[in-house]
Design a protein around this motif. Structure first.
Motif, PDB file in Angstrom:
ATOM      1  N   GLU A   8       0.810  -1.231   0.000  1.00 49.84           N
ATOM      2  CA  GLU A   8       0.000   0.000   0.000  1.00 49.84           C
ATOM      3  C   GLU A   8       0.834   1.269   0.000  1.00 49.84           C
ATOM      4  O   GLU A   8       0.344   2.345  -0.325  1.00 49.84           O
ATOM      5  N   LYS A   9       2.129   1.168   0.338  1.00 45.65           N
ATOM      6  CA  LYS A   9       3.024   2.331   0.318  1.00 45.65           C
ATOM      7  C   LYS A   9       3.693   2.512  -1.044  1.00 45.65           C
ATOM      8  O   LYS A   9       4.447   3.445  -1.238  1.00 45.65           O
ATOM      9  N   GLY A  10       3.422   1.578  -1.960  1.00 45.55           N
ATOM     10  CA  GLY A  10       4.042   1.638  -3.285  1.00 45.55           C
ATOM     11  C   GLY A  10       5.388   0.939  -3.344  1.00 45.55           C
ATOM     12  O   GLY A  10       6.067   0.987  -4.362  1.00 45.55           O
ATOM     13  N   GLU A  11       5.768   0.256  -2.257  1.00 45.72           N
ATOM     14  CA  GLU A  11       7.041  -0.456  -2.234  1.00 45.72           C
ATOM     15  C   GLU A  11       6.900  -1.803  -2.934  1.00 45.72           C
ATOM     16  O   GLU A  11       5.940  -2.537  -2.695  1.00 45.72           O
ATOM     17  N   ILE A  12       7.850  -2.118  -3.787  1.00 48.89           N
ATOM     18  CA  ILE A  12       7.841  -3.401  -4.491  1.00 48.89           C
ATOM     19  C   ILE A  12       8.355  -4.470  -3.533  1.00 48.89           C
ATOM     20  O   ILE A  12       9.491  -4.413  -3.065  1.00 48.89           O
ATOM     21  N   LEU A  13       7.488  -5.446  -3.224  1.00 49.03           N
ATOM     22  CA  LEU A  13       7.845  -6.532  -2.323  1.00 49.03           C
ATOM     23  C   LEU A  13       8.513  -7.683  -3.071  1.00 49.03           C
ATOM     24  O   LEU A  13       9.328  -8.406  -2.512  1.00 49.03           O
ATOM     25  N   ALA A  14       8.145  -7.864  -4.328  1.00 45.04           N
ATOM     26  CA  ALA A  14       8.731  -8.906  -5.168  1.00 45.04           C
ATOM     27  C   ALA A  14       8.518  -8.518  -6.623  1.00 45.04           C
ATOM     28  O   ALA A  14       7.544  -7.842  -6.952  1.00 45.04           O
ATOM     29  N   GLU A  15       9.444  -8.952  -7.458  1.00 45.36           N
ATOM     30  CA  GLU A  15       9.346  -8.643  -8.887  1.00 45.36           C
ATOM     31  C   GLU A  15      10.014  -9.778  -9.663  1.00 45.36           C
ATOM     32  O   GLU A  15      11.101 -10.214  -9.304  1.00 45.36           O
ATOM     33  N   GLU A  16       9.351 -10.268 -10.693  1.00 45.69           N
ATOM     34  CA  GLU A  16       9.880 -11.357 -11.514  1.00 45.69           C
ATOM     35  C   GLU A  16       9.476 -11.161 -12.968  1.00 45.69           C
ATOM     36  O   GLU A  16       8.471 -10.538 -13.262  1.00 45.69           O
ATOM     37  N   GLU A  65      -2.799  -3.767   2.160  1.00 47.00           N
ATOM     38  CA  GLU A  65      -3.350  -3.779   0.808  1.00 47.00           C
ATOM     39  C   GLU A  65      -2.208  -4.003  -0.172  1.00 47.00           C
ATOM     40  O   GLU A  65      -1.108  -3.501   0.035  1.00 47.00           O
ATOM     41  N   THR A  66      -2.474  -4.771  -1.211  1.00 46.14           N
ATOM     42  CA  THR A  66      -1.442  -5.053  -2.206  1.00 46.14           C
ATOM     43  C   THR A  66      -1.998  -4.930  -3.615  1.00 46.14           C
ATOM     44  O   THR A  66      -3.197  -5.011  -3.841  1.00 46.14           O
ATOM     45  N   VAL A  67      -1.076  -4.752  -4.543  1.00 49.19           N
ATOM     46  CA  VAL A  67      -1.385  -4.759  -5.966  1.00 49.19           C
ATOM     47  C   VAL A  67      -0.411  -5.728  -6.620  1.00 49.19           C
ATOM     48  O   VAL A  67       0.793  -5.671  -6.360  1.00 49.19           O
TER      49      VAL A  67
END
Length: 85
Positions: A8-16, A65-67
């Motif tokens: 929810e803060k716009g921080e990328i938690l994971a990316e692939e 919250e996540t996207v």
């Protein structure tokens, strides 16, 4: 395709990259088809298939919250939003 899991803060938690799962996301579906055939079963029209996960397990907290953003599918971007209780 690139897949990003963002809080929810716009921080990328994971990316692939989309080819992370067996070089091609459809590879996971083919494995499920093989296993179903082995068991004498098959997919039916309307069945939904998940080809696997693009991220490691990430603990979620109440109120989070996540996207999940899929970029580059046919030149478009798809976002899935979730909130946790």
């Amino acid at each position: 395709m690139n897949v990003s899991f963002i809080d929810e803060k716009g921080e990328i938690l994971a990316e692939e990259r989309g080819d992370y799962l067996g070089g091609n996301p459809l590879q996971g579906v083919l494995e499920v088809v093989k296993e179903l055939r082995r068991q004498g079963e098959s997919f039916q029209p309307g069945d939904l298939v998940s080809s696997g996960s693009y991220r490691p397990p990430i603990p979620v907290k109440s109120g989070m919250e996540t996207v999940t953003r899929y970029e580059g599918i046919g030149g478009q971007t798809l976002e899935i939003r979730a909130s946790y209780r």
